[in-house]
Design a protein around this motif. Structure first.
Motif, mmCIF file in Angstrom:
data_model
loop_
_atom_site.group_PDB
_atom_site.id
_atom_site.type_symbol
_atom_site.label_atom_id
_atom_site.label_comp_id
_atom_site.label_asym_id
_atom_site.label_seq_id
_atom_site.Cartn_x
_atom_site.Cartn_y
_atom_site.Cartn_z
ATOM 1 N N THR A 137 6.013 4.214 0.815
ATOM 2 C CA THR A 137 6.734 5.396 1.305
ATOM 3 C C THR A 137 7.872 4.989 2.229
ATOM 4 O O THR A 137 8.991 5.533 2.160
ATOM 5 C CB THR A 137 5.761 6.324 2.049
ATOM 6 O OG1 THR A 137 4.720 6.730 1.154
ATOM 7 C CG2 THR A 137 6.483 7.565 2.575
ATOM 8 N N ARG A 138 7.605 3.999 3.100
ATOM 9 C CA ARG A 138 8.657 3.522 4.007
ATOM 10 C C ARG A 138 9.812 2.886 3.221
ATOM 11 O O ARG A 138 10.978 3.116 3.525
ATOM 12 C CB ARG A 138 8.059 2.504 4.981
ATOM 13 C CG ARG A 138 9.075 1.938 5.981
ATOM 14 C CD ARG A 138 8.430 0.888 6.862
ATOM 15 N NE ARG A 138 7.907 -0.221 6.068
ATOM 16 C CZ ARG A 138 8.666 -1.220 5.616
ATOM 17 N NH1 ARG A 138 9.966 -1.230 5.839
ATOM 18 N NH2 ARG A 138 8.114 -2.209 4.934
ATOM 19 N N ASP A 178 0.849 -1.195 0.000
ATOM 20 C CA ASP A 178 0.000 0.000 0.000
ATOM 21 C C ASP A 178 0.883 1.242 0.000
ATOM 22 O O ASP A 178 2.121 1.160 0.017
ATOM 23 C CB ASP A 178 -0.960 -0.007 1.196
ATOM 24 C CG ASP A 178 -0.223 -0.087 2.537
ATOM 25 O OD1 ASP A 178 0.952 0.358 2.611
ATOM 26 O OD2 ASP A 178 -0.806 -0.599 3.511
ATOM 27 N N ALA A 179 0.274 2.407 -0.032
ATOM 28 C CA ALA A 179 1.024 3.658 -0.158
ATOM 29 C C ALA A 179 1.953 3.884 1.023
ATOM 30 O O ALA A 179 3.081 4.377 0.863
ATOM 31 C CB ALA A 179 0.054 4.835 -0.308
ATOM 32 N N THR A 180 1.499 3.516 2.234
ATOM 33 C CA THR A 180 2.331 3.730 3.431
ATOM 34 C C THR A 180 3.589 2.872 3.377
ATOM 35 O O THR A 180 4.703 3.336 3.655
ATOM 36 C CB THR A 180 1.521 3.407 4.697
ATOM 37 O OG1 THR A 180 0.365 4.244 4.748
ATOM 38 C CG2 THR A 180 2.379 3.626 5.943
ATOM 39 N N GLU A 181 3.403 1.604 3.006
ATOM 40 C CA GLU A 181 4.558 0.706 2.930
ATOM 41 C C GLU A 181 5.525 1.140 1.834
ATOM 42 O O GLU A 181 6.752 1.042 1.991
ATOM 43 C CB GLU A 181 4.078 -0.724 2.679
ATOM 44 C CG GLU A 181 3.323 -1.318 3.869
ATOM 45 C CD GLU A 181 2.681 -2.654 3.523
ATOM 46 O OE1 GLU A 181 2.270 -2.807 2.359
ATOM 47 O OE2 GLU A 181 2.601 -3.522 4.404
#
Length: 636
Positions: free
Chosen positions: A98-99, A93-96
């Motif tokens: 970004t990380r 997903d977008a959060t992963e």
């Protein structure tokens, strides 16, 4: 123009003991196939464009990656970026993501630091509509590495016994070794700082320290202080030499059939001398080369008193007897079969006996050699007998040779003194002549190469001289001499070439006797073949008689110039080399009759586990033929 295969040889197979068999007859065929593959890969263009390699798999991707950077940096990042490990995780997903991008930024920065770039500009851009239909996203990694860090100064410090001059083999031993470490430092001021270069320089310094006098030397501390404002690195290394070690007595394990005195005579290590790593390696090699042992490991016991450190010698003895069977083929000699029997301790005399039978279309031979154990100087008694029938030029020669003498083998110099009896029956067209001779001979060989069996520089020199008398009909005195030389020079630093070396070979021989002296043909000369003049059949160059027949001659000269260059892959040398060469040779009964035969050609070299494999295609100018020559090993 004719094509001809001159020398195609298969690897031998060994029975040791007689019940055990291993076959290697496909060695050269595999080597030829591998040579073609390496050449094809070496000549293929290396892609330098910025996109990462195209995905050919049908597996869906969470993202594909493109690296925009200078070519060397780009290739390095494409090999080592951790971000590539997550490209198949399609449920990101977008959060992963970004990380992962934040971690990738730090990872790229760390990787660039190992190349000496500590102030790079790194940008990661995500595109949601990639050109690759299998990828959900396209990630562009843009890198401007900036100025590399260069070394500003190097400080090398020492502790331990190396600071105490006067306790080594010479009063200035400690200072000499300290200077050698400093002068051999490989990451000098003004050079680009890289992590690999820094590690290699430290390793090299430690190797020089522990190679002599100080086997337990270690790196006590090291630091590289990076100044990002000036893009410089200050390097500091502290080496602790530990105590100086001297050799003690040998402690031998693994002996059953042979005695410790033999090991001591072969090792030739002196109690009380300063530790030298190369001395232990040379002793180990002497023990291996002796043939009495299948494996040898020589090391220094550093757990006790440094002044009297035992030398540990771990051995596995060779079989008392073994048989080696060989099979080969060539268009010159047809099928070749050989059998060699070795007995390492003949009952009653404890000498080694090596007997060999060899059969091919042109040469049949059987012989045996008895060798005594060496004394403290490496000298041993040797006696041998050889019976041989072979095609020599245009003649058939049946010969006998008996020899007795002394031989001394050392690291760089071999010496042989021997008395020899020769008898040769030379036949052609139903007519034969027989000649006998007795000679006293001395042979001397020096090898001063950088490394064996793959020398990159150095030279070898061999000389033989003998004097004797013919024994058939009237007795006539004669003198025989032969000299050979090989020199190898690296070319990269001398002529600006990318890499390579030059190998020059020369040989000369002469038999001085009255014109009517009845000399055995085995005491005369013939040349031609893969180790003398390529492009010509084995022993096909000799003295030309009226009617065109070729006979062994009294004078010999050969020469060769060969340029050897490594084959590169991705800019790095491989195990293969290419070569071009010119050979020349002449044999005659008088000097005015000397007429050189020329051979030119090209070939390949492979650093095989059993020694250099040589594959040469040569054109004999005089015979207007192409010949393929194959051989394995380096001998001088």
């Amino acid at each position: 123009m004719n094509w001809r295969l001159s020398h195609w040889t298969f690897a031998p197979f060994v029975i040791a003991p007689v019940r055990k068999l291993a076959l290697g007859s496909a060695f050269f065929v595999a080597a030829l196939c591998l040579a073609s593959e390496v050449l094809a890969q070496a000549n293929a263009p290396t892609p330098l464009s910025s996109p990462a390699p195209t995905q050919t798999s049908a597996t869906p991707l969470a993202f594909d990656i493109e690296v925009s950077a200078p070519a060397d940096v780009q290739a390095f990042l494409q090999r080592h970026m951790e971000l590539q490990r997550y490209s198949e995780l399609t449920d990101l997903d977008a959060t992963e993501l970004t990380r992962l991008l934040a971690a990738a930024h730090n990872n790229v920065q760390d990787l660039l630091g190992t190349l000496g770039y500590f102030s790079p500009t790194i940008q990661l851009t995500v595109q949601d509509t990639p050109a690759n239909p299998l990828a959900q996203r396209h990630i562009l990694v843009s890198v401007l590495p900036g100025n590399p860090v260069t070394v500003s100064r190097v400080t090398i410090e020492f502790t331990g016994a190396i600071l105490q001059d006067g306790i080594g083999a010479a009063p200035e031993a400690g200072e000499t070794q300290r200077n050698a470490i400093r002068s051999g430092w490989t990451l000098a001021p003004a050079m680009t700082f890289t992590q690999s270069g820094w590690d290699a320089a430290k390793t090299q310094a430690l190797q020089v320290l522990t190679a002599q006098h100080y086997p337990v030397g270690r790196i006590l501390g090291s630091s590289a202080e990076i100044d990002p404002d000036t893009h410089t690195a200050a390097l500091r290394l502290t080496l602790d030499s530990g105590p100086l070690y001297r050799l003690g007595a040998l402690q031998i394990s693994g002996l059953q059939k042979f005695d410790a005195a033999l090991v001591n005579r072969l090792a030739r290590l002196t109690v009380g001398v300063d530790y030298q790593q190369n001395q232990l390696l040379e002793a180990q090699q002497r023990l291996v080369d002796s043939g009495f042992f299948d494996s040898v490991f020589v090391s220094l016991d550093t757990s006790g008193d440094p002044v009297n450190a035992p030398v540990l010698v771990q051995l596995r003895e060779a079989r008392l007897q073994k048989i080696v069977l060989g099979v080969g083929a060539s268009t010159d000699s047809g099928l070749r079969l050989s059998m060699e029997h070795t007995h390492n301790k003949v009952p009653g005399i404890d000498w080694r006996a090596v007997s060999k039978l060899s059969l091919d279309r042109d040469t049949q031979s059987i012989g045996t050699e008895l060798t005594a154990p060496p004394d403290d100087t490496g000298t041993r008694w040797v006696t041998s007998a050889l019976f041989q029938s072979q095609a020599a030029g245009s003649f058939e020669v049946d010969s006998q040779r008996y020899r007795v003498g002394r031989a001394q083998t050392q690291e760089q110099v071999d010496r042989n003194y021997y008395l020899q009896y020769d008898r040769a029956k030379t036949s052609a067209g139903g007519v034969s002549t027989t000649a006998n001779a007795l000679t006293v001979n001395y042979a001397w060989t020096q090898r001063n190469f950088s490394s064996l069996p793959f020398p990159s520089s150095g030279y070898g020199l061999g000389a033989e001289i003998g004097g004797g008398v013919t024994l058939e009909n009237s007795r006539q005195p004669y003198l025989r001499a032969r000299v050979r030389w090989l020199g190898v020079w690296p070319l990269a630093q001398q002529s600006g070439l990318a890499s390579g070396r030059l190998a020059l070979r020369a040989e000369g021989g002469a038999v001085l006797a009255r014109a009517g002296a009845d000399l055995p043909s085995t005491q005369l000369f013939l040349v031609g073949g893969d180790t003398s003049v390529r492009g010509y059949a084995l022993r096909s160059i000799g003295s030309e008689l009226p009617g065109g027949a070729i006979a062994a001659g009294r004078y010999l000269t050969t020469g060769s110039v060969e340029w050897q260059r490594p084959i590169l892959r991705d800019g790095r040398p491989t195990e293969w080399e290419s070569t071009v060469f010119v050979d020349a040779g002449a044999v005659a009964d008088t000097l005015p009759e000397m007429n050189a035969k020329i051979g030119i050609g090209a070939g390949l070299r492979w650093r095989s586990p059993v020694g250099p494999l040589q594959i040469d295609l040569a054109y004999g100018v005089a015979v207007k033929e192409l010949r393929l020559h194959l051989s394995v090993g380096f001998t001088f």
